[in-house]
Design an enzyme around this catalytic site. Structure first.
Site, PDB file in Angstrom:
ATOM      1  N   ASN A  10      -3.303  37.725  10.762  1.00  0.00           N
ATOM      2  CA  ASN A  10      -2.250  36.760  11.099  1.00  0.00           C
ATOM      3  C   ASN A  10      -2.502  36.307  12.535  1.00  0.00           C
ATOM      4  O   ASN A  10      -2.226  37.045  13.479  1.00  0.00           O
ATOM      5  CB  ASN A  10      -0.879  37.459  10.977  1.00  0.00           C
ATOM      6  CG  ASN A  10       0.259  36.591  11.467  1.00  0.00           C
ATOM      7  OD1 ASN A  10       0.096  35.391  11.692  1.00  0.00           O
ATOM      8  ND2 ASN A  10       1.435  37.192  11.640  1.00  0.00           N
ATOM      9  N   LYS A  12      -1.058  34.069  14.167  1.00  0.00           N
ATOM     10  CA  LYS A  12       0.192  33.601  14.811  1.00  0.00           C
ATOM     11  C   LYS A  12      -0.037  32.267  15.530  1.00  0.00           C
ATOM     12  O   LYS A  12      -0.844  31.462  15.080  1.00  0.00           O
ATOM     13  CB  LYS A  12       0.736  34.666  15.762  1.00  0.00           C
ATOM     14  CG  LYS A  12       0.801  36.047  15.126  1.00  0.00           C
ATOM     15  CD  LYS A  12       1.646  36.983  15.916  1.00  0.00           C
ATOM     16  CE  LYS A  12       1.522  38.373  15.336  1.00  0.00           C
ATOM     17  NZ  LYS A  12       2.549  39.253  15.787  1.00  0.00           N
ATOM     18  N   HIS A  98       7.986  36.756   7.835  1.00  0.00           N
ATOM     19  CA  HIS A  98       7.520  37.564   8.972  1.00  0.00           C
ATOM     20  C   HIS A  98       8.701  37.803   9.913  1.00  0.00           C
ATOM     21  O   HIS A  98       9.554  36.926  10.082  1.00  0.00           O
ATOM     22  CB  HIS A  98       6.382  36.835   9.703  1.00  0.00           C
ATOM     23  CG  HIS A  98       5.687  37.705  10.695  1.00  0.00           C
ATOM     24  ND1 HIS A  98       6.234  37.976  11.931  1.00  0.00           N
ATOM     25  CD2 HIS A  98       4.527  38.393  10.632  1.00  0.00           C
ATOM     26  CE1 HIS A  98       5.413  38.799  12.591  1.00  0.00           C
ATOM     27  NE2 HIS A  98       4.369  39.057  11.816  1.00  0.00           N
ATOM     28  N   GLU A 100       8.959  37.683  12.963  1.00  0.00           N
ATOM     29  CA  GLU A 100       9.096  36.695  14.040  1.00  0.00           C
ATOM     30  C   GLU A 100       9.791  35.433  13.533  1.00  0.00           C
ATOM     31  O   GLU A 100      10.523  34.772  14.276  1.00  0.00           O
ATOM     32  CB  GLU A 100       7.707  36.387  14.636  1.00  0.00           C
ATOM     33  CG  GLU A 100       7.235  37.564  15.488  1.00  0.00           C
ATOM     34  CD  GLU A 100       5.734  37.725  15.601  1.00  0.00           C
ATOM     35  OE1 GLU A 100       4.984  36.812  15.211  1.00  0.00           O
ATOM     36  OE2 GLU A 100       5.310  38.800  16.084  1.00  0.00           O
ATOM     37  N   GLU A 168       6.101  45.873   7.806  1.00  0.00           N
ATOM     38  CA  GLU A 168       5.803  45.758   9.230  1.00  0.00           C
ATOM     39  C   GLU A 168       7.037  46.153  10.039  1.00  0.00           C
ATOM     40  O   GLU A 168       7.955  45.327  10.216  1.00  0.00           O
ATOM     41  CB  GLU A 168       5.441  44.307   9.573  1.00  0.00           C
ATOM     42  CG  GLU A 168       4.250  43.769   8.822  1.00  0.00           C
ATOM     43  CD  GLU A 168       3.601  42.613   9.578  1.00  0.00           C
ATOM     44  OE1 GLU A 168       2.397  42.716   9.839  1.00  0.00           O
ATOM     45  OE2 GLU A 168       4.288  41.650   9.927  1.00  0.00           O
ATOM     46  N   GLY A 174       2.885  44.213  17.805  1.00  0.00           N
ATOM     47  CA  GLY A 174       2.424  43.788  19.126  1.00  0.00           C
ATOM     48  C   GLY A 174       2.781  44.738  20.252  1.00  0.00           C
ATOM     49  O   GLY A 174       2.674  44.375  21.424  1.00  0.00           O
ATOM     50  N   SER A 214       0.554  46.809  14.956  1.00  0.00           N
ATOM     51  CA  SER A 214      -0.388  47.464  15.885  1.00  0.00           C
ATOM     52  C   SER A 214      -1.524  48.197  15.173  1.00  0.00           C
ATOM     53  O   SER A 214      -1.920  49.276  15.606  1.00  0.00           O
ATOM     54  CB  SER A 214       0.366  48.392  16.844  1.00  0.00           C
ATOM     55  OG  SER A 214       1.217  47.624  17.679  1.00  0.00           O
TER      56      SER A 214
HETATM   57  C1  PEP Z   1       1.887  40.918  12.740  1.00  0.00           C
HETATM   58  O1  PEP Z   1       2.506  40.197  13.488  1.00  0.00           O
HETATM   59  O2  PEP Z   1       1.818  40.642  11.534  1.00  0.00           O
HETATM   60  C2  PEP Z   1       1.258  42.093  13.315  1.00  0.00           C
HETATM   61  C3  PEP Z   1       1.060  43.094  12.533  1.00  0.00           C
HETATM   62  O3  PEP Z   1       0.962  42.054  14.655  1.00  0.00           O
HETATM   63  P1  PEP Z   1       0.189  43.175  15.515  1.00  0.00           P
HETATM   64  O4  PEP Z   1      -0.978  43.649  14.684  1.00  0.00           O
HETATM   65  O5  PEP Z   1      -0.255  42.459  16.745  1.00  0.00           O
HETATM   66  O6  PEP Z   1       1.150  44.264  15.778  1.00  0.00           O
END
Ligand code: PEP
Length: 252
Positions: A10, A12, A98, A100, A168, A174, A214
């Protein structure tokens, strides 16, 4: 039931044309060189890069995904992109719900469900995201929150062929923080149970559940070797082809 491991990136809101095409070409060539790798690869760039990334991926087994889609196929929806448009330029997947988007755009599970129905009707497969906040986790509500998100966000007629779930935890995205492997396995097993109640055993046991939050080269193996984890949705580490591929290499 054998579920094909998915390694999905992803991107983003990152990347202008040159960086996006460069990254896509690097991923394409790395995937081509691992022709025995059993994983399914997906990259989800921002809308502005989808078409160029599609061209840059030519000849490589890497599917293209978008990061959102509207529930209507066309019309007066300024700033939105329809599932038909995404399908038309070569997307096969779309990420929906997601955290976000749930936070920045106040998206509810009900809306996510509506978007997923439209995406499926128009030939897109969905990666539906769920996950608890840090506060919900501290209150011991992880399973309750994730179960409710599954019940409400996943369409009643979803199949293992058109839907992938991504667990997630919001606090892990992040941040460099991750749940323990046993916490992840517990949530994934609970999610599969709810999927089974909602969609039946056969669909639930075939549906892939990714872990995201992460995921890095140094922790990927731990998560990807869990019985109910069928791949990873990767944010930050998908922006560097070496890191993205190194995550895949833990299962390739
Ligand atoms: C995501 O936003 O889908 C995600 C998993 O981000 P990160 O790997 O940076 O934590």
């Amino acid at each position: 039931m054998v579920r094909k491991i998915m390694i999905a990136g992803n991107w983003k809101m990152n990347g202008c044309l040159e960086d996006g095409v460069k990254l896509a070409k690097e991923v394409a060539s790395a995937v081509k060189s691992r022709n025995k790798c059993p994983c399914e690869f997906v990259v989800c760039p921002p809308f502005t890069l989808l078409y160029s990334v599609k061209k840059a991926l030519r000849g490589a087994k890497v599917a293209l995904g978008a990061q959102d889609a509207h529930f209507n196929v066309k019309g007066a929806h300024t700033g939105d992109i329809s599932p038909v448009m995404l399908k038309n330029i070569g997307c096969s997947y779309v990420i929906l719900g997601h955290s976000e988007r749930r936070a920045d755009h106040f998206e509810t599970s009900k809306l996510v469900n509506k978007k997923a129905v439209a995406a499926h009707e128009n030939g897109l497969k969905t990666i539906i995201c769920i996950g608890e906040t840090e506060k919900q986790r501290d209150e011991g509500k992880t399973i309750e929150v994730c179960s409710a998100q599954i019940r409400e966000s996943v369409p009643d007629n979803a199949t293992a062929a058109d839907t992938v779930i991504a667990y997630e935890p919001v606090w892990a995205i992040g941040t460099g923080k991750t749940p323990t492997a046993s916490d992840v396995e517990e949530v994934h097993a609970a999610v599969r149970k709810v999927l089974s109640q909602k969609l039946g055993n056969r669909v639930a046991s075939a549906m892939r559940i990714l872990y995201g939050g992460s995921v890095k080269p140094n922790n990927a193996k731990e998560f990807l070797s869990l019985p109910d984890v069928d791949g990873a949705l990767i944010g930050g580490a998908s922006l560097k082809s070496e890191d993205f591929m190194s995550i895949a290499d833990s299962v390739c």
